[in-house]
Design an enzyme around this catalytic site. Structure first.
Site, PDB file in Angstrom:
ATOM      1  N   TYR A  33     125.327  -3.751 -66.997  1.00 32.70           N
ATOM      2  CA  TYR A  33     125.780  -3.769 -65.615  1.00 32.70           C
ATOM      3  C   TYR A  33     126.723  -4.921 -65.354  1.00 32.70           C
ATOM      4  CZ  TYR A  33     122.628  -7.634 -64.266  1.00 32.70           C
ATOM      5  OH  TYR A  33     122.013  -8.861 -64.147  1.00 32.70           O
ATOM      6  N   ARG A  52     133.991  -8.487 -69.648  1.00 35.81           N
ATOM      7  CA  ARG A  52     132.602  -8.659 -70.081  1.00 35.81           C
ATOM      8  C   ARG A  52     131.887  -7.314 -70.194  1.00 35.81           C
ATOM      9  NH1 ARG A  52     128.847 -12.560 -66.767  1.00 35.81           N
ATOM     10  NH2 ARG A  52     129.038 -10.859 -65.282  1.00 35.81           N
ATOM     11  N   ARG A 100     113.498  11.938 -75.172  1.00 35.51           N
ATOM     12  CA  ARG A 100     113.079  10.568 -75.470  1.00 35.51           C
ATOM     13  C   ARG A 100     112.931  10.317 -76.965  1.00 35.51           C
ATOM     14  NH1 ARG A 100     108.665   7.240 -76.196  1.00 35.51           N
ATOM     15  NH2 ARG A 100     108.940   5.168 -75.286  1.00 35.51           N
ATOM     16  N   LYS A 147     124.919  -8.194 -70.995  1.00 39.28           N
ATOM     17  CA  LYS A 147     124.400  -8.077 -69.625  1.00 39.28           C
ATOM     18  C   LYS A 147     123.662  -6.749 -69.471  1.00 39.28           C
ATOM     19  CE  LYS A 147     125.939  -9.060 -64.879  1.00 39.28           C
ATOM     20  NZ  LYS A 147     124.944 -10.058 -64.487  1.00 39.28           N
ATOM     21  N   GLU A 179     119.259 -21.099 -68.544  1.00 41.91           N
ATOM     22  CA  GLU A 179     120.043 -20.771 -67.345  1.00 41.91           C
ATOM     23  C   GLU A 179     119.062 -20.424 -66.226  1.00 41.91           C
ATOM     24  OE1 GLU A 179     122.354 -17.118 -68.061  1.00 41.91           O
ATOM     25  OE2 GLU A 179     120.831 -16.513 -69.514  1.00 41.91           O
ATOM     26  N   LEU A 204     123.782 -15.828 -70.603  1.00 37.92           N
ATOM     27  CA  LEU A 204     124.886 -14.955 -70.197  1.00 37.92           C
ATOM     28  C   LEU A 204     126.147 -15.805 -70.022  1.00 37.92           C
ATOM     29  CD1 LEU A 204     125.501 -11.962 -69.397  1.00 37.92           C
ATOM     30  CD2 LEU A 204     125.489 -12.785 -67.051  1.00 37.92           C
TER      31      LEU A 204
END
Ligand code: PLP
Length: 284
Positions: A33, A52, A100, A147, A179, A204
Site C-alpha cells: 500500500y 516506492r 487458498r 510497505k 521507527e 520503512l
C-alpha cells in the site's frame, strides 16, 4: 456522506465496493500500500510514493495493475469526485483472488483499491501540542522496507500507547529504536545534531524522511544516520516523527520522560514549516 472509491477500474460508492473472500490481501496480507497526502486539492510527493510502490511490488514479484500515469489520474479523479481539499489517499494492491494456497497463484489478477480520507493535516493537535510516545518491542517481520499491509504489530503498539494515555509507540529491536508504528523516528541531541536510523530492511524508507533529511541538510543542520536507544532519546533536546499523513510531528514525551520543557522543539517546528511550504510547491 458516502465516498466514491476506486475498485479495479470503476469509481463506485463505498457501500458498493466489494472484493472476493479469496483475495490474498484478506487471506495472507499479500498486498502492498501507499498513503499520499493532499493539501489544497493537490497530491504531495507523488514521484516518491509511486517509486516506492514499484519497489514494494517488485520485491514481492507482484504484477502492477496500472501504469504510473494511470495511477496519478486515479488519484486526481478521486480528489475531484470527493472534493478532497485536505486529507489522504490510500492505495492498496493485492496479488488478487485465488483458491487458498501458500504458493503464489500463476494467473491471479491484482486487486487495486483506492479511497480518500478527509482530515486536517496542517493545523493539528499533534503538531501544536506534540506527541507522547512509549517504547514497545519491535515484533514485526524482517522486511519492513516493503510497505505491506501486515500492520497488526503496529496496531498493537498503538493500542499499548493508547492504554497508557499516550499517542504512539516507538519500536525497539536489539536495544535500538527502529521507527514509530507508522512513522520514522528522530532525535535532536543537546548539541543540535539530528539523529535518525540509517536505511536498511529494519525500517520503512519513508518518503517524508528522504525529503526532510534533504531539507535539514540545506538548512545547515548536522545529520547523523545511525541507531539510537530510548535512553539517548530521553536525554535529547527534542524529538519528532515523520510520515506522509503527519509531515513532521514533534514528540514531547518518551516513556514518561518529558523532553525539554514539554513543548515542541524549535528544530522540529522549523522543519515542519519548511516541509509543508516546500512540498506544497511540488504538489501535483
Ligand atoms: N515507517 C512506518 C512503519 C510507516 O508505516 C510509515 C508510513 O506509513 C513511515 C515510516 C513513514 O513513511 P512515509 O513518510 O513514506 O509516509
Amino acid at each position: 456522506m458516502s465516498r466514491i472509491v476506486y475498485l479495479n477500474g470503476d469509481y463506485v460508492a463505498e457501500e458498493d465496493a466489494k472484493i472476493s473472500v479469496f483475495d490474498r490481501g484478506f487471506l495472507f496480507a499479500d498486498g502492498v500500500y501507499e498513503v499520499t497526502s493532499v493539501i489544497d486539492h493537490k497530491i504531495l510527493e507523488w514521484d516518491g510514493h509511486c517509486a516506492r510502490l514499484r519497489r514494494s511490488l517488485g520485491e514481492l514479484q507482484m504484477d502492477s495493475p496500472a501504469t504510473d500515469a494511470e495511477l496519478l489520474e486515479i488519484h486526481r479523479e478521486l480528489v475531484r469526485r470527493n472534493d478532497l481539499e485536505e486529507g489522504v489517499i490510500y492505495l492498496q494492491v493485492t496479488r488478487g483472488a485465488a483458491d487458498r494456497d501458500f504458493a503464489f497463484p500463476e494467473d491471479a489478477t491484482p486487486t487495486l483499491v483506492l479511497f480518500t480520507q478527509a482530515k486536517a493535516l496542517v493545523d493539528t493537535s499533534a503538531a501544536n501540542a506534540g506527541l507522547k510516545v512509549i517504547s514497545v518491542p519491535d515484533i514485526r517481520w524482517g522486511r519492513r522496507d516493503i510497505k505491506t499491509v501486515q500492520l497488526l504489530a503496529p496496531s498493537l503498539g498503538k493500542m499499548a500507547a493508547k492504554a497508557q494515555g499516550c499517542d504512539d509507540a516507538w519500536m525497539v529491536e536489539d536495544g535500538f529504536v527502529t521507527e514509530g508504528t507508522s512513522n520514522n523516528a528522530y532525535i535532536v541531541t543537546q548539541n543540535g545534531t539530528l539523529v535518525t536510523r540509517q536505511l536498511s530492511t529494519a525500517l520503512l524508507h519513508g518518503i517524508t524522511r528522504a525529503s526532510v533529511l534533504k531539507m535539514a541538510a540545506e538548512a545547515q543542520i548536522k545529520i547523523e544516520e545511525r541507531p539510537f536507544t530510548i535512553e539517548e532519546a530521553k536525554q535529547a533536546a527534542e524529538a519528532f516523527v515523520t510520515a506522509a499523513s503527519t509531515f513532521v510531528a514533534p514528540v514531547v514525551e518518551i516513556d514518561g520522560q518529558m523532553l525539554g520543557d514539554g513543548t515542541p522543539g524549535p528544530i522540529s517546528k522549523r522543519l515542519r514549516e519548511i516541509y509543508i511550504s516546500e512540498s506544497r510547491k511540488t504538489a501535483v
